[in-house]
Each structure stands twice: as C-alpha cells, then as structure tokens.
Design an enzyme around this catalytic site. Structure first.
Site, mmCIF file in Angstrom:
data_model
loop_
_atom_site.group_PDB
_atom_site.id
_atom_site.type_symbol
_atom_site.label_atom_id
_atom_site.label_comp_id
_atom_site.label_asym_id
_atom_site.label_seq_id
_atom_site.Cartn_x
_atom_site.Cartn_y
_atom_site.Cartn_z
ATOM 1 C CD GLU A 27 -2.778 -1.279 2.419
ATOM 2 O OE1 GLU A 27 -2.160 -1.146 3.496
ATOM 3 O OE2 GLU A 27 -3.984 -1.599 2.358
ATOM 4 C CE1 TYR A 94 0.119 -9.107 1.781
ATOM 5 C CE2 TYR A 94 1.006 -10.706 3.333
ATOM 6 C CZ TYR A 94 1.147 -9.920 2.201
ATOM 7 O OH TYR A 94 2.324 -9.939 1.493
ATOM 8 N N GLY A 101 -5.219 -16.975 -4.364
ATOM 9 C CA GLY A 101 -6.014 -17.864 -5.201
ATOM 10 C C GLY A 101 -6.303 -19.184 -4.494
ATOM 11 C CG ASN A 129 -7.798 -2.243 -3.371
ATOM 12 O OD1 ASN A 129 -7.618 -2.894 -4.411
ATOM 13 N ND2 ASN A 129 -7.384 -2.661 -2.189
ATOM 14 C CE1 TYR A 136 -13.230 -9.369 0.668
ATOM 15 C CE2 TYR A 136 -12.260 -7.275 0.012
ATOM 16 C CZ TYR A 136 -12.170 -8.480 0.687
ATOM 17 O OH TYR A 136 -11.044 -8.794 1.382
#
Lengths: 178, 178
Positions: A27, A94, A101, A129, A136
C-alpha cells in the site's frame, strides 16, 4: 495446495507483524506502521484481547524461499449491531502474493462469524482499490457507503485528546468497570 | 444539570433496549430492530462480551415524566488498527431529546478510549444526517470516506451463509479457539 487456517497464538506475532509490514509496503505506507510484534503480543494475547487473528499455514515442504510457513492472516474484532446483534469487523485480510487464489474469501473470518452466531461481517475497502472492491461485490457484499450513505468518521491524535479533556471537564467524573 | 456517566450493568438492559427503540423510531426504522433486552443481557454481560456500554443517569428529581432516570447510552466495542493499535468503535450514541445539550460529545466514549490507551475513536454517520455530520466535523473528526476513499462493506444474510459454506468446502477444516 494443502493449508490450514487456525487461530493465531502469541508465538505467531512475529510472522503476523512481518505480514502487516508486507501489506503496508504493498500500500506504499510502510512509514505508517507504528506498532511492533511485542505490541501485538500484549494487545491480542492477554486476558481481554483487543483483537482476534486467524493465520493460514502451509506444511514445511511448501514454505517460502525465506523459510516462512505462515502465509496469510485475517485480523478481526467483535462488534455489535443494536438492531441485529453480534457482528464481526475484519480489519485486515492478507495472503502472500505467491499463495493467492488458494482462498475463497475472508480467510475464514466468515466461518468465525457463523460459528459465533454473528449476523454481519463488516469491513472497509478503499474506493480506488478496484480489484478488491470488485472481488467482494462479486461475492455478494453490500457497499453501504454507496447504497445507504454511511461514511467512516474518526477522532484521533489531538482531536481525540481535546474531546476527552472537554468531556472530563463537563462530566467531572466517570464511574465504570471494563 | 447533574448527571453521571457509568458503565452499564445487566440490569440496565431494559432501559438500553428502550432507548435503542427510541433511536430507531427517530430514524423511522423501528421494524429493523430484531433484538430484545434478553439478547442484550446475553451478548453484553457474559464472560466474553460482544459489546460494552455506557449510560447517562440523572438523579431521581430529574427523572422523565415516565419515570426514567437513564437518559442516554453509548454502545461500543474495541477494534484494532494494525498500524496504530488499540481503537474504539462507537456503534450508537443516543441522548433522549429533552436531555440533549448536556454532553460535549460521544457520551464519554472518548474518555474510555483514552483510559484504555486507544489511539482512535471510529464511528459511522449517514451522509444525509447533516446535523450529526456537522457536529462531529466541527469537533475535529475526520471523514475518512471523503478524504481517503474508505467505503463500508458488509456481508450478511444469504451472502454470508454462502461465503461461509464455500470457505468450509475449500479449507475442509478450521482449528481455532476463541
């Protein structure tokens, strides 16, 4: 690939802190990380923990080049809706790039939510982002900012100090236990 | 007027529930309240509480026409910033209309935040609730949605069920303690 999701222990804090820093590097905000693994140990693994954490662990044969077997974490807290009841707030999710994946979503925070009979899994995403946001939303998350107009507000630093000072002056006293 | 802010007890849950409903009536959303005072007792006053709560109490001589002496509440949970550490999330802040103006802000959640060495007091405000938004911004709160682009996301209901089911199928197992 075989992997295991389990509750973090005090011994995992160095790894969790390493991954917190990795996420901050991604980030471009590493300088904002003001905590340490010792702080994580104190705040998450004492009698009244301020957070809970899950870690994703791979067997030794799949360890990273640096020798790490912890390859992801999800840090969360319980919150509460006064309309609906128990909720989970997921602060961070994270997974190390080379292991992405492998997970459907949420690093199993959603399983915790269900097991603890929580009716909501809340979290925040930056609007720029887009990969995360799209991910989501495709999974069925609602964006409460765009649909209902909820904005995230915060007092910190000097503003929080000033507020607390004013409140103490006004109330004179505060009796409570935690 | 004299008043006291104190930690809520199990015996306060009927009053807290009454005020949760009053707040929902004000928001024209009474039908959304799905909990009860028994649920509040269970979730907030057992060994691992899902929330904490402060109440504002006035002496008997200032009780309301209906006889109430609890006239406000602030319901909050501890959350955690992986950059900065301990935080407080304030879910609800309510003061009965006839007692407003007695409090500076936050019903003393900010005092709790400071006492517990929390560096942040987070909460959410609806963008159309201009009086509240202006009030908090004037006190020094940051609007993280407009300044940094944070959006509030949520899984609930069927979307949460589905997510948990997929995660369980994928991970096969989950070992943890709370």
């Amino acid at each position: 690939m075989e992997f295991r999701i389990r509750a973090a222990t005090r011994e995992d804090c160095r790894d969790i802190f390493r991954m917190i820093r990795e996420l901050a590097v991604y980030e471009k905000m590493l300088d904002k990380v003001k905590i340490s693994h010792e702080v994580l140990e104190r705040d998450g693994f004492s009698e009244n923990p301020f957070f809970h954490c899950l870690v994703a662990e791979v067997p030794q044969q799949y360890r990273t080049m640096e020798g790490y077997t912890l390859v992801g974490y999800a840090l969360y807290s319980y919150t509460y809706s006064t309309w609906k009841g128990r909720s989970v707030y997921m602060e961070d999710l994270y997974v190390m790039p080379e292991f992405r994946g492998q997970y459907t979503c949420g690093c199993s925070c959603e399983i915790i939510a269900k097991e603890q009979q929580c009716v909501r899994l809340n979290f925040s995403v930056l609007d720029w982002n887009k990969p995360s946001m799209d991910f989501y939303l495709a999974k069925g998350a609602q964006n409460l900012t765009t649909t209902e107009g909820w904005h995230c507000l915060r007092f910190e630093g000097e503003a929080l100090d000033k507020l607390a000072e004013q409140a103490l002056n006004k109330t004179g006293h505060l009796s409570h236990q935690h």
